[in-house]
Design a protein around this motif. Structure first.
Motif, short mmCIF file in Angstrom:
data_model
loop_
_atom_site.label_atom_id
_atom_site.label_comp_id
_atom_site.label_asym_id
_atom_site.label_seq_id
_atom_site.Cartn_x
_atom_site.Cartn_y
_atom_site.Cartn_z
N ILE A 167 24.15 -6.83 31.12
CA ILE A 167 23.84 -8.00 31.94
C ILE A 167 25.04 -8.94 31.94
O ILE A 167 25.63 -9.22 30.90
CB ILE A 167 22.60 -8.75 31.39
N GLU A 168 25.40 -9.42 33.12
CA GLU A 168 26.45 -10.41 33.25
C GLU A 168 25.86 -11.67 33.89
O GLU A 168 25.05 -11.59 34.80
CB GLU A 168 27.61 -9.88 34.08
N CYS A 169 26.31 -12.83 33.38
CA CYS A 169 25.73 -14.11 33.79
C CYS A 169 26.81 -15.05 34.30
O CYS A 169 28.00 -14.89 34.01
CB CYS A 169 25.00 -14.77 32.63
N GLU A 170 26.35 -16.06 35.03
CA GLU A 170 27.23 -17.12 35.50
C GLU A 170 26.46 -18.43 35.45
O GLU A 170 25.33 -18.52 35.93
CB GLU A 170 27.71 -16.82 36.92
N PHE A 171 27.08 -19.47 34.85
CA PHE A 171 26.37 -20.73 34.65
C PHE A 171 26.21 -21.48 35.95
O PHE A 171 27.14 -21.64 36.73
CB PHE A 171 27.11 -21.59 33.63
N ASN A 172 24.99 -21.95 36.18
CA ASN A 172 24.67 -22.75 37.35
C ASN A 172 24.61 -24.21 36.90
O ASN A 172 23.62 -24.65 36.32
CB ASN A 172 23.33 -22.30 37.95
N ALA A 173 25.68 -24.95 37.14
CA ALA A 173 25.78 -26.31 36.63
C ALA A 173 24.72 -27.22 37.24
O ALA A 173 24.21 -28.13 36.57
CB ALA A 173 27.18 -26.87 36.91
N SER A 174 24.36 -26.98 38.48
CA SER A 174 23.40 -27.87 39.13
C SER A 174 22.00 -27.73 38.52
O SER A 174 21.24 -28.68 38.48
CB SER A 174 23.35 -27.59 40.62
N ARG A 175 21.68 -26.55 38.04
CA ARG A 175 20.36 -26.32 37.45
C ARG A 175 20.40 -26.36 35.93
O ARG A 175 19.34 -26.40 35.29
CB ARG A 175 19.79 -24.98 37.92
N ILE A 206 19.38 4.77 26.45
CA ILE A 206 20.38 5.14 25.44
C ILE A 206 20.86 3.89 24.71
O ILE A 206 21.03 3.88 23.50
CB ILE A 206 21.55 5.87 26.11
N ASN A 207 21.05 2.82 25.45
CA ASN A 207 21.52 1.57 24.85
C ASN A 207 20.72 0.42 25.46
O ASN A 207 20.81 0.15 26.65
CB ASN A 207 23.02 1.37 25.11
N ASP A 208 19.90 -0.24 24.64
CA ASP A 208 19.17 -1.42 25.10
C ASP A 208 19.43 -2.59 24.15
O ASP A 208 18.55 -3.39 23.86
CB ASP A 208 17.67 -1.14 25.20
N ALA A 209 20.68 -2.68 23.69
CA ALA A 209 21.05 -3.69 22.70
C ALA A 209 20.68 -5.10 23.17
O ALA A 209 21.03 -5.51 24.27
CB ALA A 209 22.55 -3.61 22.41
N ASN A 210 19.95 -5.81 22.32
CA ASN A 210 19.57 -7.21 22.48
C ASN A 210 18.51 -7.45 23.54
O ASN A 210 18.07 -8.60 23.71
CB ASN A 210 20.80 -8.09 22.78
N TRP A 211 18.07 -6.41 24.26
CA TRP A 211 17.07 -6.64 25.28
C TRP A 211 15.77 -7.12 24.65
O TRP A 211 15.33 -6.62 23.61
CB TRP A 211 16.82 -5.36 26.10
N LEU A 212 15.16 -8.13 25.29
CA LEU A 212 13.91 -8.77 24.87
C LEU A 212 14.08 -9.57 23.58
O LEU A 212 13.09 -10.04 23.02
CB LEU A 212 12.78 -7.75 24.71
N LEU A 213 15.33 -9.73 23.10
CA LEU A 213 15.59 -10.55 21.92
C LEU A 213 16.28 -11.82 22.37
O LEU A 213 17.43 -11.79 22.82
CB LEU A 213 16.47 -9.81 20.90
N GLY A 214 15.60 -12.94 22.27
CA GLY A 214 16.19 -14.19 22.67
C GLY A 214 16.43 -14.25 24.17
O GLY A 214 15.73 -13.62 24.96
N ASP A 215 17.46 -14.97 24.56
CA ASP A 215 17.77 -15.18 25.96
C ASP A 215 18.82 -14.18 26.43
O ASP A 215 19.77 -13.88 25.70
CB ASP A 215 18.27 -16.60 26.18
N PRO A 216 18.71 -13.65 27.66
CA PRO A 216 19.64 -12.62 28.12
C PRO A 216 21.10 -13.02 28.11
O PRO A 216 21.96 -12.21 27.80
CB PRO A 216 19.16 -12.35 29.56
N CYS A 217 21.38 -14.29 28.44
CA CYS A 217 22.78 -14.68 28.57
C CYS A 217 23.40 -15.10 27.24
O CYS A 217 24.40 -14.52 26.83
CB CYS A 217 22.92 -15.76 29.64
N GLN A 266 18.45 -13.72 43.30
CA GLN A 266 19.12 -14.10 44.53
C GLN A 266 20.60 -14.42 44.36
O GLN A 266 21.27 -14.73 45.34
CB GLN A 266 18.40 -15.29 45.15
N GLN A 267 21.10 -14.36 43.13
CA GLN A 267 22.54 -14.55 42.90
C GLN A 267 23.21 -13.26 42.44
O GLN A 267 24.37 -13.27 42.04
CB GLN A 267 22.77 -15.64 41.85
N LEU A 268 22.48 -12.15 42.49
CA LEU A 268 23.01 -10.87 42.01
C LEU A 268 24.15 -10.39 42.91
O LEU A 268 24.00 -10.34 44.13
CB LEU A 268 21.89 -9.83 41.97
N GLY A 269 25.26 -10.05 42.29
CA GLY A 269 26.40 -9.54 43.04
C GLY A 269 26.65 -8.07 42.84
O GLY A 269 27.23 -7.40 43.70
N THR A 270 26.21 -7.50 41.68
CA THR A 270 26.46 -6.09 41.38
C THR A 270 25.21 -5.47 40.78
O THR A 270 24.64 -6.01 39.83
CB THR A 270 27.62 -5.95 40.37
#
Length: 852
Positions: free
Chosen positions: A318-326, A300-311, A353-357
């Motif tokens: 999709i929800e993201c969190e910045f990994n400063a070490s990487r 129904i809604n795939d806004a921005n999927w496969l366009l550029g970078d997910p975050c 491996q960082q998925l919370g939800t």
């Protein structure tokens, strides 16, 4: 939405797809389990009071004009959809992204303004000979030393890339900026330098960095032509340099040197640097795999999927969190409920491996649940409700020691419950309702010490309830209706000091009820079992719903159950005895009281204070005395048939405007019927056969526009029938046989369009009005009356429709009124255990017993 709705004890409130305006009131009831207000015109803020709804399983308010979220908002329903709405994503209106919103996805992370994609390439500014220069390494006979002044930057010069020496070029040198993980707004600005007559000099600009921190430039030969510094396109913005390049010594060339940048931590491709702050590569591949595996093109809604970078490009859900070490983003949440996902889940999801939800409820995903999900240690919330998953629950889920919610309801899962899930000491909600899970409840589940909601109704579970479940001192909801559980309810359930909702309907439980249960219980549903013994005198402080219909319980009804909070009491089809407790009069919130098919005696207590009463069912007992006073205008069903009630039908019942069904057959009622009863605006059924009612049938019954079933047979009614029966009547059955009604059968009975049954036999009619003949009546009997068959003015020589020709029948014979027939034996009826298409939000609806 009227504010008053927030003050009553609602369970389900569905008002979606309407034109509601205004704000959402602060619902204060703790019993609400479903609140659906999507697709309206509601505005204002989501109230923080929704957090207090501890039973809430569905919150849906998308497609409105809601702009803010009150501080403190954070409910925890299994399904929470609060976007899209035109939220004002600013402080003071919507809490910061770090705020806890319960199980509701953060709305402002769904459609924020994407970062700029077009970045102006840096230019190299002309340099001017300085008056003061930092110390430089030796150079071949320069006229003046070059000076480098760093530009303002919060980052120390030690973070700058080092430029290595380059060979002697035959053309002007080129300086290529090195890509850097520095934010785009922090890049230096360089522009071409003019033709010097001496070695190039870098002009200092004001900087918070002291000259001693500046890099040292290597000796530069005297060029024969000016060096040209050509910038390479870069995502680094042209202002606020964060570092100063250090130039290593270069040999004396015959032409200007070329400064070549040191390779960047992110390798360039085709001379174009890879953007910084992107999704970690292995996780990006998982999302692409997930999109293909669940047929993302049909979402129904795939806004921005496969366009550029997910975050940076914010792929929908999709929800993201910045990994400063990487230096890249981790995927921490996939939230795509009710989005028409089909296909199956890829095993590669285990690489997040960082998925919370992971929230994918209300879709059509099939296949098995990947066991690889059991390797994601940070996973907190896993909701796969209402899909098409098959197979068993993966035993690998026992490794998810941080898991808080595991919702697998309304799928096609089979197999047994994994004993490994007993390791989930952080689990608060475990739901697998509406599947076909077999086997017993593992004893190990007594280790789930954090469990609050344990829901497994509509499955095929067998065996007994383990006594170890008494260890779950935080348990508030235990719902295992519609299974095949046997044995008794463990006495250890008395230890469940937090229990609010106990539902084990439609099983094969035996034995007696536990003698002590927590006073916190509000919902007690044990219908359709084989429980025996007496109902203990429980002390429930805030009981709302008490149901034990179709069991084998005996003894009296405890008066302690009738508290001011009680709303539903159902104990029909048992063998309860003694009287109805007088405490019933104090249950002022009561809406349903059903005790039919028992052996109760005595009179019905005064019900004048029960103004919210809607259903009153006391049929098939041994009740005596007069009918009680009732003031509830919302009462719609009252059945006291098959008792020994005496006196008359109170004329005050004519004020019960909401009454639909009034049944009092097989009693000892006398006197007349009040005309006010026939005038009730919503009365549909009036059944009072086999009493001793007298007087005439009021004209109000003939003019009623709502009445469908009229049965006053086998009484002592006299006088003529009402002469005019309205053509707008909805009557389908008229049963007035075996009375003392006299006079003429009116022709207006022919006008009733829906009339199926007309019984007027065994009365004292002598004439039939000309024009009578209800041709639509399937059954019509007007025989056994003392007609004047030889009088043509009294009995017209016409066809009487489908009615029996009156003068061809023998003279009337009065049939004496008989008392009640033998009480039928009604064994408990099992409710079908097949799961419905969608699960009940809180508990399944049981079919009303036959006695209804």
């Amino acid at each position: 939405i009227p504010p008053g709705l927030a003050d009553i004890s609602l369970v389900i409130f569905l008002a979606d797809n309407n034109q509601l305006t205004g704000t959402i009131p602060p619902f204060g009831t703790s019993s609400l389990i479903a609140l659906a207000l999507q697709t309206n015109f509601l505005s204002g803020a989501l109230p923080a009071s929704l957090t207090n709804l501890i039973f809430l399983q569905l919150l849906s308010v998308f497609n409105n004009n809601i702009t803010c979220i009150e501080t403190g908002f954070g409910p925890s329903p299994a399904s929470c959809i609060i976007s899209p709405n035109p939220y004002l994503c600013v402080a003071g209106c919507v809490p910061l992204i770090s705020a806890y919103l319960g199980t509701c996805p953060y709305p402002c992370d769904l459609n924020p303004t994407p970062p700029p994609t077009d970045v102006t390439p840096p230019t190299l500014a002309p340099t001017v000979a300085p008056t003061d220069a930092p110390t430089l390494s030796p150079t071949p006979t320069p006229t003046s030393p070059p000076t480098l002044t760093p530009t303002p930057s919060p980052i120390s010069p030690t973070d700058a890339p080092t430029l290595s020496p380059t060979p002697t070029p035959t053309s002007p040198p080129t300086l290529t900026p090195t890509p850097s993980p520095i934010a785009p707004t922090d890049a230096p600005t360089l522009s071409p330098t003019p033709t010097p007559t001496s070695p190039p000099t870098l002009t200092p600009t004001p900087s918070p960095i002291s000259p001693t921190d500046a890099p040292t430039l290597s000796p530069t030969p005297t060029p024969t032509s000016p060096p040209t510094l050509t910038p390479t396109p870069s995502p680094i913005a042209p202002t606020n340099a964060t570092s100063i390049p250090t130039l290593s010594p270069t040999p004396t060339p015959t032409s200007p040197p070329t400064l070549t940048p040191t390779p960047s931590p992110i390798a360039p491709t085709n001379s174009t640097p890879t953007p910084v702050n992107t999704t970690c590569p292995e996780q990006l591949n998982v999302l692409i795999d997930f999109y293909a595996s669940t047929n993302g093109a049909n979402w129904i809604n795939d806004a921005n999927w496969l366009l550029g970078d997910p975050c940076p490009n914010i792929w929908f859900g999709i929800e993201c969190e910045f990994n400063a070490s990487r230096g890249c983003y981790n995927i921490i949440a996939i939230v795509l409920p009710n989005n028409n996902l089909t296909g199956s889940l890829p095993n590669s999801l285990g690489n997040l491996q960082q998925l919370g939800t992971l929230l994918l409820s209300s879709n059509q995903i099939g296949g098995t649940i990947p066991s690889a999900l059991g390797t994601i240690n940070p996973l907190l919330f896993l909701n796969l409700d209402i899909n098409l998953f098959v197979g068993s629950i993966p035993s690998s889920f026992g490794n998810l020691v941080n898991l808080i919610e595991l919702s697998l309801g309304a799928n096609l899962l089979t197999g047994t419950l994994p004993v490994e899930l007993g390791n989930l000491i952080s689990l608060e909600l475990f739901s697998f309702s509406s599947n076909d899970i077999t086997g017993s409840i593992p004893v190990e589940y007594g280790n789930l010490i954090s469990l609050i909601n344990f829901i497994g109704q509509l499955n095929s579970l067998t065996g007994t309830l383990p006594s170890s479940l008494g260890n779950l001192v935080n348990l508030e909801q235990f719902v295992f209706s519609n299974n095949n559980l046997t044995g008794s309810i463990p006495q250890s359930f008395s230890n469940l000091i937090s229990l609010i909702d106990l539902e084990i309907e439609s099983n094969f439980l035996t034995g007696v009820l536990p003698s002590n249960l927590s006073s916190t219980i509000q919902y007690f549903l044990l219908n359709y079992n084989q429980l025996e013994g007496e109902i203990p005198a429980y002390i429930f402080d805030n009981i709302i719903d008490f149901q034990v219909i179709f069991n084998r319980l005996s003894g009296p009804i405890p008066g302690s159950l009738f508290t001011p909070t009680l709303q539903t009491f159902r104990a029909s089809h048992n063998n309860l005895s003694d009287v109805i407790p007088n405490e019933l009069s104090t249950a002022v919130a009561l809406t349903v009281f059903e005790v039919q098919y028992n052996s109760l005696s005595g009179s019905i207590p005064d019900l004048s204070a029960l103004v919210d009463l809607q259903i009153l069912h006391v049929a098939y007992n041994f009740l005596t005395g007069p009918l009680p006073t009732i003031n509830s205008i919302v009462l719609n069903f009252f059945d006291f048939s098959h008792n020994n009630i005496t006196g008359s039908i109170p004329s005050s019942y004519g004020g019960l405007a909401g009454l639909n069904i009034l049944i009092g057959e097989f009693n000892l009622l006398t006197l007349t019927i009040s005309p006010a009863i026939g005038s009730l605006p919503n009365l549909q059924t009036f059944i009072f056969q086999r009493n001793s009612l007298s007087g005439v049938l009021p004209d109000s019954f003939a003019s009623s526009l709502s009445l469908e079933y009229l049965d006053v047979a086998f009484n002592n009614l006299t006088g003529p029938l009402p002469d005019t029966w309205t053509a707008s009547s909805r009557l389908s059955q008229i049963r007035l046989n075996n009375n003392l009604i006299s006079g003429t059968i009116p022709a207006s009975l022919r006008n009733i369009p829906a009339l199926d049954i007309l019984f007027l036999q065994v009365n004292l009619f002598v004439c039939i009005q000309s024009g009578f003949g209800p041709t639509v009546a399937i059954q019509c009997d007007i025989s056994s009356n003392p007609y004047q068959c030889g009088n043509s003015t009294c009995i017209p020589a016409t066809i009487f429709g489908n009615c029996v020709v009156p003068c061809a029948t023998p003279p009337p014979t009065r049939v004496p009124t008989t008392r009640r027939p033998a009480r039928p034996t009604l064994p408990p009826t099992r409710v079908p255990t097949a799961p419905p298409t969608l699960p009940a939000l809180r508990r399944p609806t049981t079919t009303r017993p036959t006695g209804f």
